[in-house]
Design a protein around this motif. Structure first.
Motif, PDB file in Angstrom:
ATOM      1  N   GLU A 161       0.857  -1.180   0.000  1.00 20.19           N
ATOM      2  CA  GLU A 161       0.000   0.000   0.000  1.00 20.19           C
ATOM      3  C   GLU A 161       0.897   1.236   0.000  1.00 20.19           C
ATOM      4  O   GLU A 161       1.294   1.744   1.039  1.00 20.19           O
ATOM      5  CB  GLU A 161      -0.954  -0.042   1.188  1.00 20.19           C
ATOM      6  CG  GLU A 161      -1.952  -1.175   1.040  1.00 20.19           C
ATOM      7  CD  GLU A 161      -2.880  -1.343   2.223  1.00 20.19           C
ATOM      8  OE1 GLU A 161      -2.630  -0.751   3.283  1.00 20.19           O
ATOM      9  OE2 GLU A 161      -3.851  -2.099   2.071  1.00 20.19           O
ATOM     10  N   ILE A 162       1.208   1.684  -1.198  1.00 16.57           N
ATOM     11  CA  ILE A 162       2.182   2.745  -1.387  1.00 16.57           C
ATOM     12  C   ILE A 162       1.699   4.104  -0.890  1.00 16.57           C
ATOM     13  O   ILE A 162       2.499   5.000  -0.664  1.00 16.57           O
ATOM     14  CB  ILE A 162       2.604   2.841  -2.869  1.00 16.57           C
ATOM     15  CG1 ILE A 162       1.370   2.983  -3.763  1.00 16.57           C
ATOM     16  CG2 ILE A 162       3.428   1.634  -3.262  1.00 16.57           C
ATOM     17  CD1 ILE A 162       1.662   3.141  -5.236  1.00 16.57           C
ATOM     18  N   ILE A 163       0.399   4.231  -0.750  1.00 18.87           N
ATOM     19  CA  ILE A 163      -0.210   5.466  -0.269  1.00 18.87           C
ATOM     20  C   ILE A 163      -1.607   5.123   0.242  1.00 18.87           C
ATOM     21  O   ILE A 163      -2.193   4.124  -0.155  1.00 18.87           O
ATOM     22  CB  ILE A 163      -0.251   6.540  -1.392  1.00 18.87           C
ATOM     23  CG1 ILE A 163      -0.585   7.918  -0.853  1.00 18.87           C
ATOM     24  CG2 ILE A 163      -1.156   6.125  -2.508  1.00 18.87           C
ATOM     25  CD1 ILE A 163      -0.325   9.048  -1.837  1.00 18.87           C
ATOM     26  N   GLU A 164      -2.135   5.917   1.130  1.00 18.85           N
ATOM     27  CA  GLU A 164      -3.422   5.624   1.765  1.00 18.85           C
ATOM     28  C   GLU A 164      -4.550   5.405   0.755  1.00 18.85           C
ATOM     29  O   GLU A 164      -5.461   4.616   0.991  1.00 18.85           O
ATOM     30  CB  GLU A 164      -3.790   6.755   2.728  1.00 18.85           C
ATOM     31  CG  GLU A 164      -4.924   6.405   3.650  1.00 18.85           C
ATOM     32  CD  GLU A 164      -5.182   7.489   4.676  1.00 18.85           C
ATOM     33  OE1 GLU A 164      -6.328   7.560   5.144  1.00 18.85           O
ATOM     34  OE2 GLU A 164      -4.262   8.253   5.008  1.00 18.85           O
ATOM     35  N   CYS A 165      -4.489   6.060  -0.376  1.00 18.55           N
ATOM     36  CA  CYS A 165      -5.544   5.940  -1.398  1.00 18.55           C
ATOM     37  C   CYS A 165      -5.788   4.499  -1.840  1.00 18.55           C
ATOM     38  O   CYS A 165      -6.891   4.157  -2.244  1.00 18.55           O
ATOM     39  CB  CYS A 165      -5.170   6.723  -2.653  1.00 18.55           C
ATOM     40  SG  CYS A 165      -5.070   8.497  -2.451  1.00 18.55           S
ATOM     41  N   VAL A 166      -4.758   3.653  -1.810  1.00 16.73           N
ATOM     42  CA  VAL A 166      -4.894   2.300  -2.347  1.00 16.73           C
ATOM     43  C   VAL A 166      -5.232   1.264  -1.287  1.00 16.73           C
ATOM     44  O   VAL A 166      -5.500   0.120  -1.615  1.00 16.73           O
ATOM     45  CB  VAL A 166      -3.628   1.861  -3.117  1.00 16.73           C
ATOM     46  CG1 VAL A 166      -3.362   2.797  -4.272  1.00 16.73           C
ATOM     47  CG2 VAL A 166      -2.430   1.747  -2.206  1.00 16.73           C
ATOM     48  N   SER A 167      -5.239   1.657  -0.023  1.00 14.69           N
ATOM     49  CA  SER A 167      -5.532   0.685   1.032  1.00 14.69           C
ATOM     50  C   SER A 167      -7.006   0.295   0.998  1.00 14.69           C
ATOM     51  O   SER A 167      -7.858   1.044   0.523  1.00 14.69           O
ATOM     52  CB  SER A 167      -5.159   1.238   2.408  1.00 14.69           C
ATOM     53  OG  SER A 167      -6.039   2.252   2.779  1.00 14.69           O
ATOM     54  N   LYS A 168      -7.280  -0.890   1.503  1.00 10.40           N
ATOM     55  CA  LYS A 168      -8.659  -1.383   1.533  1.00 10.40           C
ATOM     56  C   LYS A 168      -9.551  -0.450   2.335  1.00 10.40           C
ATOM     57  O   LYS A 168     -10.713  -0.267   2.033  1.00 10.40           O
ATOM     58  CB  LYS A 168      -8.683  -2.787   2.114  1.00 10.40           C
ATOM     59  CG  LYS A 168      -8.040  -3.793   1.207  1.00 10.40           C
ATOM     60  CD  LYS A 168      -7.959  -5.159   1.844  1.00 10.40           C
ATOM     61  CE  LYS A 168      -7.186  -6.076   0.945  1.00 10.40           C
ATOM     62  NZ  LYS A 168      -6.062  -6.696   1.548  1.00 10.40           N
ATOM     63  N   ASP A 169      -8.993   0.140   3.377  1.00 11.10           N
ATOM     64  CA  ASP A 169      -9.745   1.065   4.224  1.00 11.10           C
ATOM     65  C   ASP A 169      -9.389   2.521   3.901  1.00 11.10           C
ATOM     66  O   ASP A 169      -9.529   3.389   4.742  1.00 11.10           O
ATOM     67  CB  ASP A 169      -9.442   0.785   5.705  1.00 11.10           C
ATOM     68  CG  ASP A 169      -9.819  -0.628   6.099  1.00 11.10           C
ATOM     69  OD1 ASP A 169     -10.760  -1.181   5.502  1.00 11.10           O
ATOM     70  OD2 ASP A 169      -9.166  -1.180   6.993  1.00 11.10           O
ATOM     71  N   GLY A 170      -8.922   2.747   2.684  1.00 10.48           N
ATOM     72  CA  GLY A 170      -8.463   4.078   2.291  1.00 10.48           C
ATOM     73  C   GLY A 170      -9.507   5.148   2.537  1.00 10.48           C
ATOM     74  O   GLY A 170     -10.686   4.955   2.277  1.00 10.48           O
ATOM     75  N   LYS A 171      -9.044   6.260   3.042  1.00 13.66           N
ATOM     76  CA  LYS A 171      -9.949   7.356   3.363  1.00 13.66           C
ATOM     77  C   LYS A 171      -9.808   8.483   2.339  1.00 13.66           C
ATOM     78  O   LYS A 171     -10.120   9.619   2.609  1.00 13.66           O
ATOM     79  CB  LYS A 171      -9.657   7.851   4.781  1.00 13.66           C
ATOM     80  CG  LYS A 171      -9.966   6.788   5.817  1.00 13.66           C
ATOM     81  CD  LYS A 171      -9.563   7.245   7.196  1.00 13.66           C
ATOM     82  CE  LYS A 171      -9.921   6.300   8.280  1.00 13.66           C
ATOM     83  NZ  LYS A 171      -9.577   4.931   8.136  1.00 13.66           N
ATOM     84  N   CYS A 172      -9.323   8.117   1.164  1.00 12.02           N
ATOM     85  CA  CYS A 172      -9.096   9.113   0.116  1.00 12.02           C
ATOM     86  C   CYS A 172     -10.431   9.672  -0.367  1.00 12.02           C
ATOM     87  O   CYS A 172     -11.389   8.949  -0.593  1.00 12.02           O
ATOM     88  CB  CYS A 172      -8.358   8.477  -1.053  1.00 12.02           C
ATOM     89  SG  CYS A 172      -7.951   9.649  -2.348  1.00 12.02           S
ATOM     90  N   LYS A 173     -10.477  10.945  -0.511  1.00 12.31           N
ATOM     91  CA  LYS A 173     -11.688  11.634  -0.980  1.00 12.31           C
ATOM     92  C   LYS A 173     -11.607  11.897  -2.483  1.00 12.31           C
ATOM     93  O   LYS A 173     -12.116  12.889  -2.975  1.00 12.31           O
ATOM     94  CB  LYS A 173     -11.879  12.953  -0.226  1.00 12.31           C
ATOM     95  CG  LYS A 173     -12.017  12.782   1.268  1.00 12.31           C
ATOM     96  CD  LYS A 173     -13.333  12.135   1.625  1.00 12.31           C
ATOM     97  CE  LYS A 173     -13.459  12.056   3.122  1.00 12.31           C
ATOM     98  NZ  LYS A 173     -14.395  11.093   3.578  1.00 12.31           N
ATOM     99  N   CYS A 174     -10.925  10.997  -3.178  1.00 10.32           N
ATOM    100  CA  CYS A 174     -10.781  11.095  -4.636  1.00 10.32           C
ATOM    101  C   CYS A 174     -10.132  12.413  -5.057  1.00 10.32           C
ATOM    102  O   CYS A 174     -10.676  13.157  -5.881  1.00 10.32           O
ATOM    103  CB  CYS A 174     -12.104  10.876  -5.336  1.00 10.32           C
ATOM    104  SG  CYS A 174     -12.680   9.180  -5.161  1.00 10.32           S
ATOM    105  N   CYS A 175      -9.000  12.667  -4.494  1.00 10.49           N
ATOM    106  CA  CYS A 175      -8.236  13.831  -4.933  1.00 10.49           C
ATOM    107  C   CYS A 175      -7.747  13.563  -6.359  1.00 10.49           C
ATOM    108  O   CYS A 175      -7.796  12.428  -6.820  1.00 10.49           O
ATOM    109  CB  CYS A 175      -7.071  14.098  -3.980  1.00 10.49           C
ATOM    110  SG  CYS A 175      -5.742  12.880  -4.080  1.00 10.49           S
TER     111      CYS A 175
END
Length: 132
Positions: free
Chosen positions: A88-102
């Motif tokens: 998981e190179i960055i939070e966006c790709v984690s299963k529980d990612g909290k990315c807001k689609c930046c």
């Protein structure tokens, strides 16, 4: 991106176990000598691989480490993810990612999928045969 030495040594250990698959177990001391890394560090790596059901250990005079499955059933990606926090190179790709689609999230997801797709296309058996 830089992978840790755990991954280098862990993949090398799995390669050795794959080469010795028919003979089954390889002693910790043999792995330590071949890889040229401290026993404690190697033990930590092998424990991580064991938790993911990639390798198993047997105790006793003839004990040692061996692959949990045939080399053709274990991908390089499986090994790398076991040792690199699921890649998981960055939070966006984690299963529980909290990315807001930046605007950058698709870049990271494509990179993650590409790396894992490539690593999953290679097996320990192919590595032993020199096909990768």
């Amino acid at each position: 991106m830089k992978l840790s030495s755990k991954t280098h040594y862990g993949l090398l250990a799995c390669y050795i176990l794959a080469r010795n698959y028919k003979d089954k177990s390889v002693s910790a001391s043999m792995l330590e000598k071949y890889i040229a890394v401290s026993g404690k560090y190697l033990e930590k790596i092998l424990r991580m691989l064991s938790k993911r059901n990639i390798i198993l250990a047997s105790r006793g005079a003839t004990g040692g480490y061996y692959l949990a499955r045939e080399p053709k059933e274990i991908t390089i990606g499986e090994i790398v993810r076991a040792l690199e926090d699921d890649m998981e190179i960055i939070e966006c790709v984690s299963k529980d990612g909290k990315c807001k689609c930046c605007p950058t999230s698709n870049v990271w997801k494509k990179l993650y999928d590409g790396i894992n797709g490539l690593l999953d296309s290679m097996t320990l058996e192919q590595m032993v045969k020199g096909e990768v």
